[in-house]
Design a protein around this motif. Structure first.
Motif, mmCIF file in Angstrom:
data_model
loop_
_atom_site.group_PDB
_atom_site.id
_atom_site.type_symbol
_atom_site.label_atom_id
_atom_site.label_comp_id
_atom_site.label_asym_id
_atom_site.label_seq_id
_atom_site.Cartn_x
_atom_site.Cartn_y
_atom_site.Cartn_z
ATOM 1 N N THR A 1 -21.301 -4.799 -8.096
ATOM 2 C CA THR A 1 -21.526 -3.916 -7.124
ATOM 3 C C THR A 1 -22.833 -3.190 -6.873
ATOM 4 O OG1 THR A 1 -20.410 -2.192 -7.712
ATOM 5 C CG2 THR A 1 -18.967 -4.028 -6.127
ATOM 6 N N THR A 2 -23.462 -3.607 -8.076
ATOM 7 C CA THR A 2 -25.029 -2.913 -8.533
ATOM 8 C C THR A 2 -26.380 -3.469 -7.646
ATOM 9 O OG1 THR A 2 -24.513 -1.866 -10.611
ATOM 10 C CG2 THR A 2 -26.857 -1.680 -9.483
ATOM 11 N N ALA A 3 -27.078 -2.896 -5.986
ATOM 12 C CA ALA A 3 -28.088 -3.421 -5.683
ATOM 13 C C ALA A 3 -29.073 -2.892 -6.235
ATOM 14 C CB ALA A 3 -27.959 -3.176 -4.551
ATOM 15 N N TYR A 4 -29.900 -3.407 -6.418
ATOM 16 C CA TYR A 4 -31.315 -3.844 -6.382
ATOM 17 C C TYR A 4 -32.576 -3.855 -5.161
ATOM 18 C CZ TYR A 4 -29.768 -2.629 -10.863
ATOM 19 O OH TYR A 4 -29.864 -2.670 -12.038
ATOM 20 N N MET A 5 -32.715 -3.095 -4.278
ATOM 21 C CA MET A 5 -33.172 -3.001 -3.464
ATOM 22 C C MET A 5 -35.474 -2.377 -3.570
ATOM 23 S SD MET A 5 -33.067 -0.031 0.337
ATOM 24 C CE MET A 5 -33.111 1.013 -0.877
ATOM 25 N N THR A 6 -35.849 -3.049 -2.952
ATOM 26 C CA THR A 6 -37.301 -3.237 -3.443
ATOM 27 C C THR A 6 -37.801 -2.431 -1.954
ATOM 28 O OG1 THR A 6 -37.354 -5.499 -1.364
ATOM 29 C CG2 THR A 6 -37.748 -5.347 -4.721
ATOM 30 N N VAL A 7 -38.190 -1.427 -1.938
ATOM 31 C CA VAL A 7 -39.341 -0.257 -0.972
ATOM 32 C C VAL A 7 -40.627 -0.425 -1.928
ATOM 33 C CG1 VAL A 7 -39.085 2.316 -0.733
ATOM 34 C CG2 VAL A 7 -37.125 0.742 -1.487
ATOM 35 N N LEU B 1 -38.347 -0.474 -7.631
ATOM 36 C CA LEU B 1 -37.240 -0.636 -7.711
ATOM 37 C C LEU B 1 -36.072 0.160 -7.103
ATOM 38 C CD1 LEU B 1 -36.507 -4.020 -9.991
ATOM 39 C CD2 LEU B 1 -35.951 -3.846 -7.078
ATOM 40 N N PHE B 2 -34.804 0.208 -6.000
ATOM 41 C CA PHE B 2 -33.754 1.361 -5.564
ATOM 42 C C PHE B 2 -32.304 0.975 -6.156
ATOM 43 C CE2 PHE B 2 -37.717 3.467 -4.176
ATOM 44 C CZ PHE B 2 -37.249 5.222 -4.813
ATOM 45 N N ALA B 3 -32.089 1.676 -6.622
ATOM 46 C CA ALA B 3 -30.186 0.883 -7.033
ATOM 47 C C ALA B 3 -29.273 1.795 -6.265
ATOM 48 C CB ALA B 3 -30.199 1.379 -8.252
ATOM 49 N N PHE B 4 -28.313 1.426 -5.841
ATOM 50 C CA PHE B 4 -27.221 1.580 -5.066
ATOM 51 C C PHE B 4 -26.071 0.813 -5.311
ATOM 52 C CE2 PHE B 4 -29.079 -0.931 -1.460
ATOM 53 C CZ PHE B 4 -27.919 -1.746 -1.103
ATOM 54 N N ASP B 5 -24.892 1.362 -4.970
ATOM 55 C CA ASP B 5 -23.459 1.160 -5.181
ATOM 56 C C ASP B 5 -23.615 0.312 -3.765
ATOM 57 O OD1 ASP B 5 -22.981 1.584 -7.711
ATOM 58 O OD2 ASP B 5 -22.199 3.785 -7.153
ATOM 59 N N ALA B 6 -23.260 -0.970 -4.028
ATOM 60 C CA ALA B 6 -22.754 -2.088 -2.187
ATOM 61 C C ALA B 6 -21.563 -1.672 -2.300
ATOM 62 C CB ALA B 6 -23.306 -3.223 -3.160
#
Length: 345
Positions: free
Chosen positions: A315-321, A329-334
């Motif tokens: 469930t770790t999500a990596y978002m391009t910003v 890269l930022f990470a959050f819990d999907a």
């Protein structure tokens, strides 16, 4: 002293400028309906993303950096493209998210790559070259570059943006044709896995951008950047369209709908161009959450969240910003586990 790019690069840089600056105000002209009501039913909760690492800085040659297309390979490494990277700088990078390290895997002298996806058919990495209307493929290690598809589709050159693969390895492309002219000329195009046949599945779209299959491969979600809406294209078992409707209207203010990813529960992660955030909806259009980066990071010069990849089976999500501060890269819990459709197109 800033060097002037060669004449042959100016057309590509102009295209890159359009891609990077489409967040400047547009008139949506949408009417309010049931889809608006569903999207506004509840703001949901806020998911706080944390910074993982900075991948790129603003390039002197192009005046910007724009990360896109995060996608995991079988080893768990994350591949990311930099749309605006000039010749000689990494256009595709391989990131070890555990060690927080990255290395270049591909560059060339012409491509403006806006997405990346691994094919379930041949295992190669496929890239969309927005500037030249082509789809390029690479070996899994980044070598052996090949032009998979080029040329006109029904008499018109594509501006291919994002990719979704079906289970057989056929490609579904969001063709953002008409963006620079401000005309609804966009299309959804299906390309057979051998690259021999291209078919238009939907047309007259307003700068179609994100595209992803739903969790069951029964249909495609796609977003239109200059209308801030998400539509659903239902398909039969042969990849033919059986119906199409507007599913969600995104209340994003000055921001616009960018890429889409889908998790194992069928939730949609809609990236926002012009705001470093994502909105999450369930498959019925209910707004479940907003993913936000820290306010200090946004204030420091991060402007857009373009895409996301959720760890396969996790469930770790990596978002391009990206923005004037660089590409991060930022990470959050999907909200659910990652699947193939969770890799940003």
């Amino acid at each position: 002293m800033r060097r002037r790019p060669p004449i042959r690069s100016l057309a590509v840089l102009a295209t890159i400028g359009v891609l990077a600056l489409t967040g400047c105000g547009t008139d949506t002209g949408n009417s309010v309906g049931s889809a608006d009501r569903a999207a506004s039913a509840g703001a949901g909760r806020t998911i706080h993303a944390h910074q993982v690492m900075r991948l790129t800085q603003v390039h002197e040659e192009t005046g910007m950096t724009l990360l896109e297309g995060p996608t995991f390979n079988e080893d768990g490494d994350l591949f990311v493209v930099d749309v605006t990277a000039p010749a000689g700088k990494p256009k595709v990078m391989r990131v070890n998210v555990r060690k927080k390290t990255s290395r270049p895997v591909h560059t060339d002298g012409r491509g403006a790559y806006t997405s990346a996806q691994f094919s379930p058919y041949d295992g190669r990495l496929y890239l969309t070259d927005y500037a030249h209307g082509e789809v390029v493929s690479l070996a899994p290690d980044g070598g052996d570059a090949r032009t998979f598809f080029s040329g006109k589709v029904e008499g018109a050159q594509m501006n291919p943006d994002d990719i979704a693969f079906d289970e057989a390895g056929n490609l579904y492309i969001s063709d953002s044709r008409g963006l620079s002219e401000g005309k609804a000329l966009g299309r959804v195009v299906r390309i057979d896995r051998d690259g021999g046949t291209a078919t238009v599945l939907a047309r007259d779209l307003a700068s179609v951008n994100g595209i992803s299959f739903d969790a069951d491969y029964r249909g495609l979600w796609f977003s239109e950047l200059t209308q801030n809406r998400i539509s659903y294209l239902r398909l039969d078992g042969e990849g033919e369209v059986t119906s199409r409707h507007t599913a969600i209207r995104v209340d994003a203010g000055v921001a616009q709908t960018d890429s889409i990813a889908v998790d194992a529960h069928g939730n949609l992660y809609q990236a926002l161009h012009g705001r470093p955030a994502m909105v999450v909806y369930d498959k019925y259009g209910e707004r479940l959450a907003t993913v936000e980066i820290p306010a200090r990071a946004a204030a420091a010069g991060l402007e857009s969240a373009t895409n996301v990849a959720i760890t396969p089976g996790g469930t770790t999500a990596y978002m391009t910003v990206s923005g004037p501060a660089g590409g991060y890269l930022f990470a959050f819990d999907a909200l659910a586990e990652g699947i193939r459709q969770s890799n940003g197109g």
